[in-house]
Design a protein around this motif. Sequence first.
Motif, PDB file in Angstrom:
ATOM      1  N   PRO A   4      48.998  25.274 -46.383  1.00 24.86           N
ATOM      2  CA  PRO A   4      49.862  26.326 -45.774  1.00 24.86           C
ATOM      3  C   PRO A   4      50.868  27.085 -46.909  1.00 24.86           C
ATOM      4  N   GLY A   5      50.999  26.362 -47.949  1.00 27.03           N
ATOM      5  CA  GLY A   5      52.015  26.586 -48.926  1.00 27.03           C
ATOM      6  C   GLY A   5      52.387  25.607 -50.055  1.00 27.03           C
ATOM      7  N   TRP A   6      53.068  25.933 -50.980  1.00 25.78           N
ATOM      8  CA  TRP A   6      53.369  24.948 -51.890  1.00 25.78           C
ATOM      9  C   TRP A   6      54.664  24.358 -51.878  1.00 25.78           C
ATOM     10  N   ASP A   7      55.513  24.604 -51.034  1.00 23.67           N
ATOM     11  CA  ASP A   7      56.615  23.932 -50.601  1.00 23.67           C
ATOM     12  C   ASP A   7      56.583  23.130 -49.473  1.00 23.67           C
ATOM     13  N   PRO A   8      56.668  21.765 -49.366  1.00 23.68           N
ATOM     14  CA  PRO A   8      56.518  20.983 -48.263  1.00 23.68           C
ATOM     15  C   PRO A   8      57.416  21.064 -47.215  1.00 23.68           C
ATOM     16  N   SER A   9      58.795  21.531 -47.727  1.00 26.46           N
ATOM     17  CA  SER A   9      59.901  21.474 -46.862  1.00 26.46           C
ATOM     18  C   SER A   9      59.898  22.841 -45.715  1.00 26.46           C
ATOM     19  N   THR A  10      58.843  23.561 -45.991  1.00 26.79           N
ATOM     20  CA  THR A  10      58.532  24.519 -45.019  1.00 26.79           C
ATOM     21  C   THR A  10      57.709  24.458 -43.999  1.00 26.79           C
ATOM     22  N   GLU A  11      57.190  23.190 -43.934  1.00 28.13           N
ATOM     23  CA  GLU A  11      56.444  22.730 -42.915  1.00 28.13           C
ATOM     24  C   GLU A  11      56.799  21.236 -42.228  1.00 28.13           C
ATOM     25  N   ASN A  12      55.960  21.084 -41.104  1.00 34.48           N
ATOM     26  CA  ASN A  12      56.510  19.904 -40.347  1.00 34.48           C
ATOM     27  C   ASN A  12      55.778  18.649 -40.720  1.00 34.48           C
ATOM     28  N   TYR A  13      55.944  18.489 -41.832  1.00 38.59           N
ATOM     29  CA  TYR A  13      55.458  17.050 -42.517  1.00 38.59           C
ATOM     30  C   TYR A  13      56.448  15.882 -42.181  1.00 38.59           C
ATOM     31  N   ALA A  14      55.996  14.906 -41.944  1.00 39.47           N
ATOM     32  CA  ALA A  14      56.761  13.650 -41.809  1.00 39.47           C
ATOM     33  C   ALA A  14      56.956  13.053 -43.009  1.00 39.47           C
ATOM     34  N   ASN A  15      56.279  13.053 -43.904  1.00 40.11           N
ATOM     35  CA  ASN A  15      56.532  12.445 -45.205  1.00 40.11           C
ATOM     36  C   ASN A  15      56.270  13.360 -46.449  1.00 40.11           C
ATOM     37  N   THR A  16      57.170  13.399 -47.245  1.00 42.18           N
ATOM     38  CA  THR A  16      56.750  14.090 -48.496  1.00 42.18           C
ATOM     39  C   THR A  16      57.307  13.610 -49.749  1.00 42.18           C
ATOM     40  N   THR A  17      56.462  14.371 -50.855  1.00 43.40           N
ATOM     41  CA  THR A  17      56.833  13.823 -52.102  1.00 43.40           C
ATOM     42  C   THR A  17      57.548  15.071 -53.007  1.00 43.40           C
ATOM     43  N   ILE A  18      58.627  14.955 -53.836  1.00 46.03           N
ATOM     44  CA  ILE A  18      58.878  15.875 -54.794  1.00 46.03           C
ATOM     45  C   ILE A  18      58.654  15.290 -56.208  1.00 46.03           C
ATOM     46  N   ASP A  19      58.008  16.321 -56.901  1.00 49.56           N
ATOM     47  CA  ASP A  19      57.473  16.274 -58.295  1.00 49.56           C
ATOM     48  C   ASP A  19      58.319  17.220 -59.135  1.00 49.56           C
ATOM     49  N   LEU A  20      59.025  16.848 -60.076  1.00 49.96           N
ATOM     50  CA  LEU A  20      60.170  17.435 -60.788  1.00 49.96           C
ATOM     51  C   LEU A  20      59.322  18.333 -61.809  1.00 49.96           C
ATOM     52  N   SER A  21      58.026  18.147 -62.401  1.00 50.46           N
ATOM     53  CA  SER A  21      57.473  19.134 -63.246  1.00 50.46           C
ATOM     54  C   SER A  21      56.822  20.397 -62.482  1.00 50.46           C
ATOM     55  N   HIS A  22      56.518  19.952 -61.161  1.00 57.82           N
ATOM     56  CA  HIS A  22      55.761  20.886 -60.250  1.00 57.82           C
ATOM     57  C   HIS A  22      56.983  21.966 -59.871  1.00 57.82           C
ATOM     58  N   ALA A  23      58.173  21.186 -59.504  1.00 65.29           N
ATOM     59  CA  ALA A  23      59.341  22.145 -59.162  1.00 65.29           C
ATOM     60  C   ALA A  23      59.845  23.271 -60.419  1.00 65.29           C
ATOM     61  N   ALA A  24      59.565  22.616 -61.563  1.00 65.85           N
ATOM     62  CA  ALA A  24      60.139  23.297 -62.883  1.00 65.85           C
ATOM     63  C   ALA A  24      59.269  24.590 -63.047  1.00 65.85           C
ATOM     64  N   ILE A  25      57.845  24.659 -62.588  1.00 70.97           N
ATOM     65  CA  ILE A  25      57.126  25.675 -62.530  1.00 70.97           C
ATOM     66  C   ILE A  25      57.416  26.663 -61.577  1.00 70.97           C
ATOM     67  N   ALA A  26      57.786  26.125 -60.381  1.00 67.89           N
ATOM     68  CA  ALA A  26      58.173  26.735 -59.197  1.00 67.89           C
ATOM     69  C   ALA A  26      59.703  27.547 -59.348  1.00 67.89           C
ATOM     70  N   GLN A  27      60.369  27.087 -60.359  1.00 67.74           N
ATOM     71  CA  GLN A  27      61.763  27.309 -60.615  1.00 67.74           C
ATOM     72  C   GLN A  27      62.691  26.950 -59.444  1.00 67.74           C
ATOM     73  N   ASP A  28      62.267  25.753 -58.964  1.00 68.31           N
ATOM     74  CA  ASP A  28      63.050  25.292 -57.612  1.00 68.31           C
ATOM     75  C   ASP A  28      63.861  24.617 -57.807  1.00 68.31           C
ATOM     76  N   ASP A  29      65.236  24.340 -57.113  1.00 65.04           N
ATOM     77  CA  ASP A  29      66.158  23.440 -57.284  1.00 65.04           C
ATOM     78  C   ASP A  29      65.903  22.049 -56.588  1.00 65.04           C
ATOM     79  N   VAL A  30      65.538  21.095 -57.408  1.00 62.60           N
ATOM     80  CA  VAL A  30      65.285  19.647 -56.674  1.00 62.60           C
ATOM     81  C   VAL A  30      66.201  18.969 -55.791  1.00 62.60           C
TER      82      VAL A  30
END
Length: 274
Positions: free
Chosen positions: A148-174
């Motif tokens: 549904p999208g690259w950012d798991p915080s936008t979906e109703n997942y019970a458990n998630t992973t943050i990867d800092l390299s992926h966030a760097a490409i997305a230019q997201d604040d971890v």
Amino acid sequence: MTRIGLSTSSVYPESTAHAFSYAALVGYDAVEVMVGIDALSQQTSAVLQLVEHHGVPVCAVHAPCLLFTQRVWGTEPWGKLERSAEMAHAVGAEVVVVHPPFRWQKEYARDFVDGIAALENSTGLRFAVENMYPWRATRRRGAEMYLPGWDPSTENYANTTIDLSHAAIAQDDVIAMAQRLGSRLRHIHLTDGTGSAKDEHLVPGRGVMGAAAFLRHLAATGFAGDIVLEINTRRCQDREERIADLRESLEFARTHFVPAGVSDGPAGSGPGPA
């Protein structure tokens, strides 16, 4: 207690067996098995033998959902997740790391959120969905390649992973992402990036993602999952240089992630074996 683990992908092109050896030598608390093209990573019996031989447990199994692992364990995506769960149960891991579907996997993507919840209910495991990124050739243009999208915080997942390299490409604040996820943040891929369009997986502290501040935020907010170093050591010239990068990464994690009530010692000390 949070463990500092090593992803087997961190020693590529060396094997899963080498990853366990490095983890034991350097002093990591656990290993995350990336199921990939290395035949050993696909064999539960081989992984169990490595656990017993090196005395290093498995904290997570990373399902084979990368582009170059599309045919590992067949081509049916739900079957891959079921086999990942079977391996996780057998080796004593509580987490399966999974990427969101590619855009062209439309049927898989349509039921992904509910399907992940169903798998968690049926297996008793945590399927920690990882943040990805828009694919882009330049800083200004990108294409959404995940559903549904690259950012798991936008979906109703019970458990998630943050990867800092992926966030760097997305230019997201971890840190902001961690705040959005709250208690749903279960697992960390500790690494770094410069914000380029490449998935760099740098040694933490060598990029611009504020990895030290992120670890301090996790410690201050009571993060209780595992932190796994997932770095790229392919450019290392020899074994000694690879060991140095793995040791620097472990010391970085232990220096900056100090849970409340644990004394902050010198670099390389802290929770877990040194």
